[in-house]
Design a protein around this motif. Structure first.
Motif, mmCIF file in Angstrom:
data_model
loop_
_atom_site.group_PDB
_atom_site.id
_atom_site.type_symbol
_atom_site.label_atom_id
_atom_site.label_comp_id
_atom_site.label_asym_id
_atom_site.label_seq_id
_atom_site.Cartn_x
_atom_site.Cartn_y
_atom_site.Cartn_z
ATOM 1 N N ILE A 4 2.514 38.161 32.868
ATOM 2 C CA ILE A 4 1.601 39.253 32.573
ATOM 3 C C ILE A 4 2.360 40.378 31.888
ATOM 4 C CG2 ILE A 4 0.045 40.984 33.558
ATOM 5 C CD1 ILE A 4 -1.027 38.229 33.912
ATOM 6 N N VAL A 5 1.837 40.860 30.783
ATOM 7 C CA VAL A 5 2.374 42.050 30.133
ATOM 8 C C VAL A 5 1.505 43.231 30.539
ATOM 9 C CG1 VAL A 5 2.664 43.236 27.943
ATOM 10 C CG2 VAL A 5 3.447 40.899 28.180
ATOM 11 N N LYS A 290 -18.479 49.594 26.782
ATOM 12 C CA LYS A 290 -18.435 48.140 26.784
ATOM 13 C C LYS A 290 -18.087 47.638 25.389
ATOM 14 C CE LYS A 290 -21.148 44.015 27.931
ATOM 15 N NZ LYS A 290 -22.450 43.488 28.388
ATOM 16 N N ASN A 291 -17.232 46.615 25.322
ATOM 17 C CA ASN A 291 -16.781 45.994 24.067
ATOM 18 C C ASN A 291 -15.926 46.937 23.220
ATOM 19 O OD1 ASN A 291 -18.111 43.546 24.622
ATOM 20 N ND2 ASN A 291 -20.018 44.317 23.767
ATOM 21 N N GLN A 292 -15.320 47.954 23.824
ATOM 22 C CA GLN A 292 -14.434 48.856 23.091
ATOM 23 C C GLN A 292 -13.025 48.272 23.031
ATOM 24 O OE1 GLN A 292 -14.500 52.922 24.389
ATOM 25 N NE2 GLN A 292 -12.602 53.456 23.330
ATOM 26 N N PRO A 293 -12.395 48.218 21.840
ATOM 27 C CA PRO A 293 -11.022 47.706 21.733
ATOM 28 C C PRO A 293 -10.037 48.588 22.505
ATOM 29 C CG PRO A 293 -12.085 47.752 19.583
ATOM 30 C CD PRO A 293 -12.972 48.517 20.515
ATOM 31 N N VAL A 294 -9.130 47.941 23.238
ATOM 32 C CA VAL A 294 -8.120 48.687 23.985
ATOM 33 C C VAL A 294 -6.699 48.279 23.599
ATOM 34 C CG1 VAL A 294 -9.634 49.118 25.943
ATOM 35 C CG2 VAL A 294 -8.208 47.065 25.926
ATOM 36 N N THR A 295 -6.528 47.079 23.030
ATOM 37 C CA THR A 295 -5.229 46.616 22.550
ATOM 38 C C THR A 295 -5.477 45.411 21.642
ATOM 39 O OG1 THR A 295 -2.981 45.982 23.217
ATOM 40 C CG2 THR A 295 -4.803 45.055 24.499
ATOM 41 N N GLN A 296 -4.398 44.745 21.210
ATOM 42 C CA GLN A 296 -4.522 43.560 20.354
ATOM 43 C C GLN A 296 -3.632 42.444 20.872
ATOM 44 O OE1 GLN A 296 -3.536 45.235 16.447
ATOM 45 N NE2 GLN A 296 -5.700 45.074 15.870
ATOM 46 N N ILE A 297 -4.012 41.225 20.524
ATOM 47 C CA ILE A 297 -3.210 40.045 20.845
ATOM 48 C C ILE A 297 -2.742 39.413 19.544
ATOM 49 C CG2 ILE A 297 -3.423 37.626 21.546
ATOM 50 C CD1 ILE A 297 -4.781 38.451 24.025
ATOM 51 N N GLU A 329 -4.413 56.865 35.797
ATOM 52 C CA GLU A 329 -3.652 55.860 35.052
ATOM 53 C C GLU A 329 -4.553 54.683 34.697
ATOM 54 O OE1 GLU A 329 0.888 56.334 36.769
ATOM 55 O OE2 GLU A 329 -0.318 54.599 37.318
ATOM 56 N N THR A 330 -4.504 54.280 33.447
ATOM 57 C CA THR A 330 -5.204 53.076 33.005
ATOM 58 C C THR A 330 -4.165 52.018 32.663
ATOM 59 O OG1 THR A 330 -7.052 54.350 32.123
ATOM 60 C CG2 THR A 330 -6.810 52.113 31.323
ATOM 61 N N THR A 331 -4.191 50.919 33.382
ATOM 62 C CA THR A 331 -3.212 49.856 33.206
ATOM 63 C C THR A 331 -3.861 48.631 32.577
ATOM 64 O OG1 THR A 331 -1.965 50.609 35.126
ATOM 65 C CG2 THR A 331 -1.540 48.364 34.365
ATOM 66 N N ILE A 332 -3.282 48.165 31.470
ATOM 67 C CA ILE A 332 -3.775 46.981 30.765
ATOM 68 C C ILE A 332 -2.832 45.819 31.062
ATOM 69 C CG2 ILE A 332 -4.226 45.949 28.501
ATOM 70 C CD1 ILE A 332 -4.789 48.837 27.519
ATOM 71 N N LYS A 333 -3.370 44.763 31.665
ATOM 72 C CA LYS A 333 -2.577 43.587 32.003
ATOM 73 C C LYS A 333 -3.063 42.402 31.175
ATOM 74 C CE LYS A 333 -1.414 45.008 36.706
ATOM 75 N NZ LYS A 333 -1.365 44.608 38.135
ATOM 76 N N ILE A 334 -2.171 41.875 30.325
ATOM 77 C CA ILE A 334 -2.507 40.758 29.440
ATOM 78 C C ILE A 334 -1.758 39.503 29.882
ATOM 79 C CG2 ILE A 334 -2.458 39.897 27.068
ATOM 80 C CD1 ILE A 334 -4.401 42.174 27.455
ATOM 81 N N ASP A 335 -2.495 38.424 30.051
ATOM 82 C CA ASP A 335 -1.904 37.132 30.409
ATOM 83 C C ASP A 335 -1.130 36.591 29.212
ATOM 84 O OD1 ASP A 335 -1.276 34.648 31.350
ATOM 85 O OD2 ASP A 335 -3.334 33.894 31.395
ATOM 86 N N GLN A 336 0.125 36.225 29.432
ATOM 87 C CA GLN A 336 0.961 35.709 28.339
ATOM 88 C C GLN A 336 1.013 34.187 28.270
ATOM 89 O OE1 GLN A 336 2.621 37.924 25.934
ATOM 90 N NE2 GLN A 336 0.858 38.902 26.915
ATOM 91 N N ASP A 337 0.442 33.499 29.261
ATOM 92 C CA ASP A 337 0.462 32.035 29.281
ATOM 93 C C ASP A 337 -0.889 31.477 28.860
ATOM 94 O OD1 ASP A 337 3.061 31.988 30.067
ATOM 95 O OD2 ASP A 337 2.622 31.825 32.202
ATOM 96 N N MET A 338 -1.276 31.769 27.624
ATOM 97 C CA MET A 338 -2.570 31.307 27.112
ATOM 98 C C MET A 338 -2.352 30.236 26.054
ATOM 99 S SD MET A 338 -4.681 34.893 26.825
ATOM 100 C CE MET A 338 -3.392 35.719 25.875
ATOM 101 N N ASP A 339 -3.190 29.232 26.087
ATOM 102 C CA ASP A 339 -3.089 28.126 25.133
ATOM 103 C C ASP A 339 -4.240 28.192 24.137
ATOM 104 O OD1 ASP A 339 -0.814 27.004 26.384
ATOM 105 O OD2 ASP A 339 -2.110 26.034 27.882
#
Length: 392
Positions: A4-5, A290-297, A329-339
């Motif tokens: 997780i990032v 809702k549906n607002q961009p918060v980061t990019q992959i 605090e707003t914390t964004i957690k992105i899964d890094q193990d995606m296929d």
């Protein structure tokens, strides 16, 4: 184990004379309130955050009567969103659907009615026959639809809900709680178009024919309480009078549930008291739409360089009037193990809102567009670019 990032953004909220309220605060204060004395159980929550403002026996298992249809409506709205059904398609009514008693829109076996009109029949008039007709269209049989209802309840983490039918007609082992009903209502309201139906006080089916049928909303607060635009009433001799209502004023939407009242008047009074309390004592502040961009992959072997990650729902905080706020605090957690491939709308992480290190809300983060595997030419260009960069 998934990698997780995490990105943390501190939002310095400068709302004067207000304080953020988490879902479990002010419990002692709530115990002193007499908002729903006439109900066996009740709960009042803010829709976006799910923060609880008031509760009474909120986890007591009780028959939900026709409030069951909120789960039916949720699965209908999901099917529409996924284009498994369309509003204008015609549904042929089975003998079983037409045989439903209780509240009904008097469907006849073999009659064809549009999904849109059947949806009106469920949302406005609480039609049991319309509920079963749509259930059979979506899942093939009523039994298969009920399985979907219970699967959805589990997916929502509801531990005190079990359905035996899509209508709420009395059945052994058919139960829910005020809390679970509020969670289902919260999920249903993600589909903004649902209030286009639940807010209608009166309408007609088969208009202009000899079988014209007048629909009158069973939720009288739609007409008599400013801001109420849903959601669902319920009554059986066992369940007594129940209501899940939602109302919106300014940017704040709340959900109030009352179960087990002895009369419609007592039920409506309990809900009205809760709504009055919410709007007089609290306010919300929006963090993300809702549906607002918060980061990019960005994925190396994907067909796109970058794809936006958006909020799966509106993100708000509940504020108590008359007190100061502190940093959030707003914390964004992105899964890094995606296929790959990843479909549009796939869950790729979570957004947490914290105060003083305590998680207040969690909202799924979704892909704004699909990510597929890159073709050979794109991979070749990427490899050449990396070779040039490494050579320098």
């Amino acid at each position: 184990m998934k990698k997780i990032v995490t990105l943390t953004l501190v939002l310095m909220l400068t709302f004067l004379s207000m304080q953020t309220v988490s879902a479990n605060e002010n419990k002692q204060e709530d115990q002193d309130l007499s908002l729903a004395d006439s109900a066996s159980s009740a709960i009042l929550i803010e829709r976006d955050s799910g923060a609880i403002m008031y509760e009474k026996n909120a986890h007591e298992q009780l028959p939900p009567a026709s409030m069951t249809k909120m789960m039916t409506l949720l699965l209908i709205m999901e099917a529409l969103d996924e284009e498994k059904i369309t509003l204008d398609e015609k549904v042929r009514v089975s003998e079983h659907a037409a045989s439903m008693g209780g509240s009904q829109i008097f469907l006849e076996e073999g009659e064809e009615m549009s999904v849109n009109d059947l949806l009106k029949g469920v949302a406005i008039a609480s039609g049991n026959d319309a509920s079963v007709a749509l259930a059979e269209r979506i899942a093939g049989t009523e039994e298969a639809f009920v399985q979907k209802m219970n699967d959805k309840a589990k997916a929502l983490g509801l531990e005190n809900t079990n359905f035996q039918n899509p209508t709420g007609l009395p059945a052994k082992n058919h139960y829910s709680t005020a809390y679970d009903m509020s969670v289902i209502a919260k999920e249903l309201l993600k589909y903004g178009k649902i209030t286009n139906y639940t807010s209608v006080y009166e309408d007609y089916l088969r208009k202009g024919t000899e079988d014209e049928f007048w629909l009158v909303n069973t939720n009288k607060l739609v007409k008599f309480y400013d801001g109420v635009d849903g959601l669902k009433t319920g009554y059986t001799s066992e369940a007594k009078y129940c209501l899940t209502a939602t109302a919106k004023k300014d940017d704040m939407r709340v959900i109030a549930v009352a179960m087990g009242a002895q009369t419609p008047k007592e039920r409506n009074k309990a809900v009205t008291n809760m709504l009055d309390y919410a709007f007089s004592q609290y306010k919300t502040a929006s963090i993300y739409k809702k549906n607002q961009p918060v980061t990019q992959i960005a994925m190396i072997k994907a067909d796109k360089d970058k794809v936006n990650v958006v909020t799966g729902d509106a993100v708000s905080i509940l504020l108590k009037k008359g007190q100061d706020s502190s940093g959030i605090e707003t914390t964004i957690k992105i899964d890094q193990d995606m296929d790959l491939p990843l479909e549009k709308g796939a869950k790729v992480g979570m957004l947490q809102v914290k105060q003083n290190g305590k998680v207040m809300t969690e909202t799924p983060l979704l892909l704004e567009a699909s990510l597929n595997k890159a073709n050979v030419w794109k991979l070749f260009k990427y490899s050449m670019k990396e070779m040039v960069k490494n050579a320098n």
